[in-house]
Enzyme design. Structure first.
Site, short mmCIF file in Angstrom:
data_model
loop_
_atom_site.label_atom_id
_atom_site.label_comp_id
_atom_site.label_asym_id
_atom_site.label_seq_id
_atom_site.Cartn_x
_atom_site.Cartn_y
_atom_site.Cartn_z
N ASP A 185 0.73 -9.63 37.09
CA ASP A 185 -0.12 -9.63 35.89
C ASP A 185 -1.10 -10.79 35.90
O ASP A 185 -1.99 -10.86 35.05
CB ASP A 185 0.73 -9.69 34.61
N ASN A 186 -0.96 -11.69 36.86
CA ASN A 186 -1.91 -12.80 36.99
C ASN A 186 -2.73 -12.67 38.26
O ASN A 186 -3.22 -13.67 38.79
CB ASN A 186 -1.17 -14.14 36.99
N LYS A 208 -8.32 -16.64 23.87
CA LYS A 208 -6.93 -16.84 24.25
C LYS A 208 -6.30 -17.79 23.23
O LYS A 208 -6.80 -18.89 23.02
CB LYS A 208 -6.89 -17.48 25.65
N GLY A 212 -0.55 -10.70 24.80
CA GLY A 212 0.27 -11.09 23.66
C GLY A 212 -0.32 -12.26 22.89
O GLY A 212 0.08 -12.54 21.77
N ASP A 231 4.19 -16.22 19.29
CA ASP A 231 3.35 -16.44 18.10
C ASP A 231 1.89 -16.05 18.34
O ASP A 231 1.07 -16.10 17.42
CB ASP A 231 3.44 -17.89 17.63
P1 AMP Z 1 1.09 -15.72 31.02
O1 AMP Z 1 2.10 -16.81 31.02
O2 AMP Z 1 -0.20 -16.11 30.36
O3 AMP Z 1 0.85 -15.10 32.33
O4 AMP Z 1 1.70 -14.60 30.05
C1 AMP Z 1 2.75 -13.71 30.36
C2 AMP Z 1 2.96 -12.75 29.21
O5 AMP Z 1 3.47 -13.46 28.06
C3 AMP Z 1 1.70 -12.05 28.73
O6 AMP Z 1 2.06 -10.76 28.32
C4 AMP Z 1 1.28 -12.89 27.55
O7 AMP Z 1 0.49 -12.19 26.65
C5 AMP Z 1 2.63 -13.26 26.95
N1 AMP Z 1 2.55 -14.50 26.14
C6 AMP Z 1 2.40 -15.74 26.61
N2 AMP Z 1 2.36 -16.64 25.62
C7 AMP Z 1 2.49 -15.96 24.47
C8 AMP Z 1 2.54 -16.33 23.08
N3 AMP Z 1 2.42 -17.60 22.68
N4 AMP Z 1 2.68 -15.34 22.18
C9 AMP Z 1 2.79 -14.06 22.57
N5 AMP Z 1 2.76 -13.65 23.84
C10 AMP Z 1 2.62 -14.59 24.80
MG MG Z 2 -1.07 -14.11 32.45
#
Ligand code: AMP
Ligand code: MG
Length: 478
Positions: A245-246, A109, A88, A121
């Site tokens: 997912d991580n 990223k 995202g 965003d």
């Molecule tokens: P993470 O916290 O990086 O493991 O992200 C978990 C999910 O939230 C993933 O699908 C990311 O792509 C999405 N995500 C995290 N931050 C954002 C953001 N600022 N905008 C859009 N999607 C986000």
């Molecule tokens: Mg992640």
């Protein structure tokens, strides 16, 4: 210069991703390039440091050979399944083939919205960019498999976050791949057996060429996680958000959101602001890794055997190997930290950790002082750490009778980092960066990639936080 892209993921069917270009950054500034990594990748430093590099790292210029895409994935977040997550706020630009023939993803990223952004965003605040840069490179320097940091830029625009309006940034991440347990789950959720097979074949070819079967792939992923989690724990690392997912299939540490290195030791230590039940506490990480691997195994069942019962039996057999493998890695890491021979009583490792927890000892400083004693130094500073002298002295006498520094000192030195990325320093560097001062960030980036090197000039980075500097909670970078 053309970048040595060779994009195999983009060759997979279109349902694996969404093609997407990065957003423009209004006024990007290069904050740091990892020149050592650039060299390993076979990239030209001068090119990267010039306008082309800035365009690449900021999303303002997409190299002709790149195929930017947002990868599709699902994930169990804190145990709850989200069928659609996906990139995202990240984009895979493509894969680089190094001069030695190794393949790495190059990912931006914080490069803007994608079809997976939902309400987000697609941007990243500068703080999490700097945090990931520092921690991922420190992990790598400690010999722990990790995604890497190639570059950090500020975007020149502000982003809106819970804690206010902060400068935005873009992080360039290098990884063996970004394929996660959640990538497999995405296709299981869609009952797309064909995609599961294509993905599994892709992963075998890319990460585990010696695995000759899908059960072999599962075994390889299990072994990689068993080793990884033991390594994390041996340096007091808490990942913080071990959602599926991580969890990278390659066995690399990925996503440094609410992670932390512990100061004073407790097995239940948690930092993440949203981990209220301690699901991802330091001591629970092997249990959670096994849980994630079980989710991975479920996705492989249709490939392992057409007969579901047989497939389950085989997968269970493999999953049973996680605990003993983890235990072996864990003991060997902690024996190294204590200069103990490989046949020493495992109970002493537990006793040591009980001592650390009951006396609230700083994990890193304790092992650092012990290493100095093992190297022939005075025991004054070590013994001074004790808050309750008698039990500490009893422990110390036992250690003296068991340890074999004559033969295990070098191992011990490489198991006990002198400097770890302490949270209060990261926080200090981020706050300074928000005021446009990158001195501390650059200092930390240089210091934390030599974790085992004696250096008196860096002594200030060995100390734990003062009470007022303590960071008790970390937040996801979103
Ligand atoms: P993470 O916290 O990086 O493991 O992200 C978990 C999910 O939230 C993933 O699908 C990311 O792509 C999405 N995500 C995290 N931050 C954002 C953001 N600022 N905008 C859009 N999607 C986000
Ligand atoms: Mg992640």
């Amino acid at each position: 210069m053309t970048l040595p892209f060779d994009n195999s993921y983009a060759q997979l069917p279109e349902r694996f991703y969404e093609k997407q270009n990065p957003a423009n950054s209004p006024d990007p500034q290069l904050l740091r390039i990892n020149t050592g990594l650039a060299k390993e990748l076979g990239l030209d430093r001068a090119w990267l440091e010039g306008p082309n590099g800035l365009a690449l790292f900021s999303g303002n210029g997409v190299p002709a050979e790149a195929t930017p895409l947002a990868q599709a994935y699902s994930g169990h977040q804190y145990g709850n399944f989200s069928p659609i997550l996906g990139d995202g706020r990240a984009l895979l630009l493509g894969e680089i083939l190094t001069p030695k023939g190794k393949r790495f993803d190059l990912q931006l990223k914080g490069s803007g919205r994608t079809p997976f952004s939902r309400g987000g965003d697609g941007k990243s605040a500068l703080g999490p960019v700097l945090r990931e840069y520092l921690v991922s490179e420190a992990m790598h320097a400690m010999g722990i498999p990790s995604t890497r940091a190639l570059a950090a830029v500020s975007s020149g625009e502000n982003v809106f976050r819970q804690d206010g309006i902060v400068p935005g940034g873009i992080f360039t991440r290098i990884a063996a791949s970004h394929i996660r347990v959640g990538t497999f789950q995405y296709f299981l959720a869609r009952k797309d057996d064909e995609a599961l097979m294509l993905l599994a074949d892709h992963v075998i070819a890319r990460h585990y060429p010696l695995a000759r079967s899908y059960i072999g792939l599962l075994d390889a992923a299990i072994s990689a996680q068993a080793g990884l989690i033991a390594q994390w724990m041996s340096v007091g690392f808490i990942h913080g958000v071990m959602n599926t997912d991580n969890c990278a299939i390659s066995g690399e540490t990925i996503d440094f959101g609410p992670c932390a290195f512990m100061d004073d030791f407790h097995p239940d230590r948690v930092f993440s602001s949203i981990d209220r039940n301690g699901r991802y506490a330091w001591g629970n990480q092997p249990v959670m890794a096994h849980w994630n691997l079980t989710r991975f195994a479920e996705t492989l069942l249709p490939l392992i055997d057409p007969n579901e019962e047989k497939a389950v039996a085989r997968a269970e057999e493999s999953l049973k190997k996680f605990a003993p493998q983890f235990q072996e890695h864990y003991l060997s890491r902690f024996r190294a930290k204590l200069a103990l021979p490989s046949d020493s009583d495992a109970g002493f490792v537990d006793n040591t950790l009980d001592l650390l927890a009951s006396q609230r000892l700083d994990f890193t400083i304790f092992f650092r002082q012990l290493t100095l004693v093992a190297a022939g130094g005075s025991d004054t500073k070590l013994l001074a750490l004790a808050s309750d002298k008698e039990p500490f002295k009893i422990w110390f006498k036992t250690w003296q009778s068991l340890a074999k520094p004559e033969t295990h000192l070098s191992e011990m030195k490489h198991a006990n980092p002198i400097r770890i990325p302490r949270n209060h320093r990261i926080e200090e560097a981020i706050q300074a960066a928000y005021k446009d001062d990158f001195t501390l960030f650059n200092h930390l980036a240089g210091a934390w990639i030599i974790p085992f090197e004696e250096n008196d000039d860096l002594a200030d980075l060995e100390t734990p936080p003062l009470p007022e500097e303590m960071v008790e909670k970390t937040f996801c970078g979103t």
